[in-house]
Motif scaffolding. Structure first.
Motif, PDB file in Angstrom:
ATOM      1  N   LEU A   1      56.860   3.271  51.112  1.00 38.86           N
ATOM      2  CA  LEU A   1      57.266   4.330  51.612  1.00 38.86           C
ATOM      3  C   LEU A   1      55.865   5.392  51.416  1.00 38.86           C
ATOM      4  O   LEU A   1      55.626   6.237  52.375  1.00 38.86           O
ATOM      5  CB  LEU A   1      58.503   5.257  51.094  1.00 38.86           C
ATOM      6  N   ASN A   2      55.265   5.332  50.579  1.00 38.20           N
ATOM      7  CA  ASN A   2      54.076   6.093  50.281  1.00 38.20           C
ATOM      8  C   ASN A   2      52.803   6.024  51.291  1.00 38.20           C
ATOM      9  O   ASN A   2      51.958   7.182  51.366  1.00 38.20           O
ATOM     10  CB  ASN A   2      53.229   5.927  48.785  1.00 38.20           C
ATOM     11  N   LEU A   3      52.928   5.058  51.943  1.00 42.92           N
ATOM     12  CA  LEU A   3      51.919   4.961  52.871  1.00 42.92           C
ATOM     13  C   LEU A   3      52.144   5.945  54.299  1.00 42.92           C
ATOM     14  O   LEU A   3      51.205   6.434  54.970  1.00 42.92           O
ATOM     15  CB  LEU A   3      52.362   3.779  53.771  1.00 42.92           C
ATOM     16  N   ASN A   4      53.450   6.525  54.379  1.00 41.20           N
ATOM     17  CA  ASN A   4      53.576   7.307  55.483  1.00 41.20           C
ATOM     18  C   ASN A   4      55.036   8.430  55.159  1.00 41.20           C
ATOM     19  O   ASN A   4      55.694   8.505  56.052  1.00 41.20           O
ATOM     20  CB  ASN A   4      54.298   6.536  56.830  1.00 41.20           C
ATOM     21  N   GLY A   5      54.810   8.764  53.880  1.00 43.55           N
ATOM     22  CA  GLY A   5      55.782   9.815  53.565  1.00 43.55           C
ATOM     23  C   GLY A   5      55.930   9.721  52.057  1.00 43.55           C
ATOM     24  O   GLY A   5      55.226   9.332  51.196  1.00 43.55           O
ATOM     25  N   ASP A   6      57.136  10.485  51.348  1.00 42.90           N
ATOM     26  CA  ASP A   6      57.422  10.409  50.016  1.00 42.90           C
ATOM     27  C   ASP A   6      58.799  10.351  49.758  1.00 42.90           C
ATOM     28  O   ASP A   6      59.688  10.441  50.731  1.00 42.90           O
ATOM     29  CB  ASP A   6      56.689  11.547  49.286  1.00 42.90           C
ATOM     30  N   TYR A   7      59.456  10.094  48.649  1.00 40.31           N
ATOM     31  CA  TYR A   7      60.585   9.685  48.100  1.00 40.31           C
ATOM     32  C   TYR A   7      61.469  10.806  48.437  1.00 40.31           C
ATOM     33  O   TYR A   7      62.513  10.697  49.198  1.00 40.31           O
ATOM     34  CB  TYR A   7      60.584   9.384  46.597  1.00 40.31           C
ATOM     35  N   ALA A   8      61.106  12.225  48.053  1.00 37.94           N
ATOM     36  CA  ALA A   8      61.998  13.377  48.467  1.00 37.94           C
ATOM     37  C   ALA A   8      62.015  13.518  49.914  1.00 37.94           C
ATOM     38  O   ALA A   8      63.167  14.039  50.457  1.00 37.94           O
ATOM     39  CB  ALA A   8      61.127  14.552  47.627  1.00 37.94           C
ATOM     40  N   GLN A   9      60.928  13.439  50.737  1.00 39.14           N
ATOM     41  CA  GLN A   9      60.823  13.744  51.784  1.00 39.14           C
ATOM     42  C   GLN A   9      61.996  12.699  52.764  1.00 39.14           C
ATOM     43  O   GLN A   9      62.469  13.299  53.608  1.00 39.14           O
ATOM     44  CB  GLN A   9      59.618  13.482  52.753  1.00 39.14           C
ATOM     45  N   TRP A  10      61.803  11.590  52.521  1.00 34.65           N
ATOM     46  CA  TRP A  10      62.728  10.515  53.290  1.00 34.65           C
ATOM     47  C   TRP A  10      64.235  10.802  52.860  1.00 34.65           C
ATOM     48  O   TRP A  10      65.022  10.546  53.725  1.00 34.65           O
ATOM     49  CB  TRP A  10      62.277   9.339  52.953  1.00 34.65           C
ATOM     50  N   HIS A  11      64.511  11.069  51.548  1.00 29.42           N
ATOM     51  CA  HIS A  11      65.871  11.149  50.936  1.00 29.42           C
ATOM     52  C   HIS A  11      66.414  12.440  51.819  1.00 29.42           C
ATOM     53  O   HIS A  11      67.467  12.441  52.256  1.00 29.42           O
ATOM     54  CB  HIS A  11      65.647  11.218  49.516  1.00 29.42           C
ATOM     55  N   ALA A  12      65.669  13.552  51.693  1.00 28.96           N
ATOM     56  CA  ALA A  12      66.070  14.713  52.568  1.00 28.96           C
ATOM     57  C   ALA A  12      66.239  14.319  53.838  1.00 28.96           C
ATOM     58  O   ALA A  12      67.274  14.864  54.414  1.00 28.96           O
ATOM     59  CB  ALA A  12      64.907  15.956  52.214  1.00 28.96           C
ATOM     60  N   ALA A  13      65.468  13.730  54.673  1.00 25.50           N
ATOM     61  CA  ALA A  13      65.739  13.608  56.075  1.00 25.50           C
ATOM     62  C   ALA A  13      67.004  12.572  56.167  1.00 25.50           C
ATOM     63  O   ALA A  13      67.661  12.910  57.219  1.00 25.50           O
ATOM     64  CB  ALA A  13      64.528  12.649  56.451  1.00 25.50           C
TER      65      ALA A  13
END
Length: 280
Positions: A241-253
Motif C-alpha cells: 500500500l505504501n507505493l500509493n497511499g498509507d494505512y490510515a488513508q486507505w482505512h479512512a477511505a
C-alpha cells in the motif's frame, strides 16, 4: 462494546531471506524489513486488533517464516501461505502445515504465472482435496483475465472456500477502458453457487497517484452490489500500500465508502467476514 476489527490482508518480509523475486531495490521504500513492530502503531491508530498475514514469496520456507512470526505474536490471527500445489508431495505438505493452528489458507501467485490457465490443471486435484479435508481456504490472486479459469476451478471444487484478493485488481488508473471487463468478471465470480468471498483491498495500489475516496467509489459500490457486505472483508495490503497511499488513508477511505451501511454490515466487512472465512 467495540468489536475488534481485522485486517484480512497484509505482509511481512525480510529481503535478506532472498526468495522474493519481485522485491528489488528499485522498489525503494518497500525494499527493507517489515515486521509486526512496524505495523502495530498503524493498526492501533485505527483500532485494528488482529491481522491475517499473507505470503509474498513462492516458497515453503517463507510460509514457515511467517508461521514463526505468528507463533510469537498474538496480533497475527492467521497465515496464508504458499505450497507448490502441482508438486507430488503437495498434499503431504498441506497435511503437515495444517497442524499449525494459525495456518489458515494457501495462495499460489496466479498473477505472476506465465500460464493464465494454470489453475485449471488437473494435477492440482490432490492438493485441493487436502485443503478441503483440512478445512483450509484458498486465496485467488488474480487479474480480470483470470476470471474464466477461476470459474472453472471453483466449479470443479464446490466445497473449497475461496476468496478473491484485491477485488480482482481492477486497473483503476486506466479508467473506463478497463472497467467493463472487470465489472463483468466480478459479477460472474460473485454469482457462483458456493459463495466466493472477496477482499476490499488493493484498490489504492491500482489507482492513479493522488487517488481519492470518490475515485474508488464506483469500484467499492460494484463489489458491494455483487458480493454484499457479508462476503467482503477489508484488508490493507500493507506495506505494498505504501507505493500509493498509507494505512490510515486507505482505512479512512474504506470506512467512508461503507459508512452508509448498517452497523452490522460494516462490522462484517471490517472483521466478521474474515473471522468466519479464515476460522480465526
Amino acid at each position: 462494546m467495540t468489536v475488534e476489527s481485522v485486517d484480512s490482508h497484509q505482509h511481512f518480509w525480510d529481503p535478506s531471506r532472498g526468495d522474493y523475486g519481485w522485491l528489488t531495490p528499485e522498489l525503494g521504500a518497500l525494499y527493507r524489513v517489515f515486521g509486526p513492530d512496524d505495523l502495530k502503531p498503524l493498526r492501533d491508530a485505527v483500532n485494528v486488533g488482529r491481522t491475517v498475514v499473507v505470503q509474498a514469496a513462492p516458497t515453503v520456507d517463507e510460509t514457515r517464516y511467517l508461521l514463526d512470526l505468528a507463533r510469537n505474536n498474538p496480533d497475527i490471527a492467521g497465515v496464508v501461505g504458499w505450497i507448490p500445489l502441482d508438486a507430488p508431495n503437495a498434499a503431504g505438505l498441506i497435511d503437515d502445515l495444517a497442524r499449525e493452528p494459525k495456518f489458515k489458507a494457501v495462495r499460489p501467485m496466479l498473477q505472476d504465472l506465465p500460464d493464465d490457465r494454470w489453475i485449471e490443471n488437473p494435477v492440482l486435484t490432490p492438493a485441493i482435496h487436502a485443503l478441503i479435508k483440512n478445512d483450509l481456504a484458498f486465496d485467488a490472486l488474480i487479474f480480470p483475465r483470470h476470471v474464466a479459469s477461476l470459474k472453472i476451478f471453483a466449479e470443479r471444487f464446490p466445497d473449497l472456500r475461496i476468496v478473491v484478493d484485491h477485488g480482482a485488481k481492477p486497473q483503476i488508473k486506466d479508467g473506463e477502458a478497463a472497467w467493463q471487463i472487470w465489472a463483468d468478471g466480478i459479477a460472474e465470480l460473485a454469482a457462483l453457487p458456493q459463495g466466493l468471498r472477496c477482499k476490499l483491498s488493493g484498490l489504492a495500489t491500482e489507482a492513479a497517484p493522488g487517488w481519492t475516496a470518490e475515485k474508488l467509489k464506483p469500484y467499492v459500490d460494484h463489489l458491494l452490489q455483487h458480493f454484499g457486505p457479508d462476503r467482503l472483508m477489508w484488508g490493507s495490503d500493507w506495506p505494498v500500500l505504501n507505493l500509493n497511499g498509507d494505512y490510515a488513508q486507505w482505512h479512512a477511505a474504506a470506512r467512508l465508502l461503507t459508512s452508509h451501511l448498517e452497523a452490522a454490515q460494516q462490522q462484517a466487512i471490517f472483521g466478521d467476514t474474515a473471522r468466519t472465512f479464515y476460522r480465526l
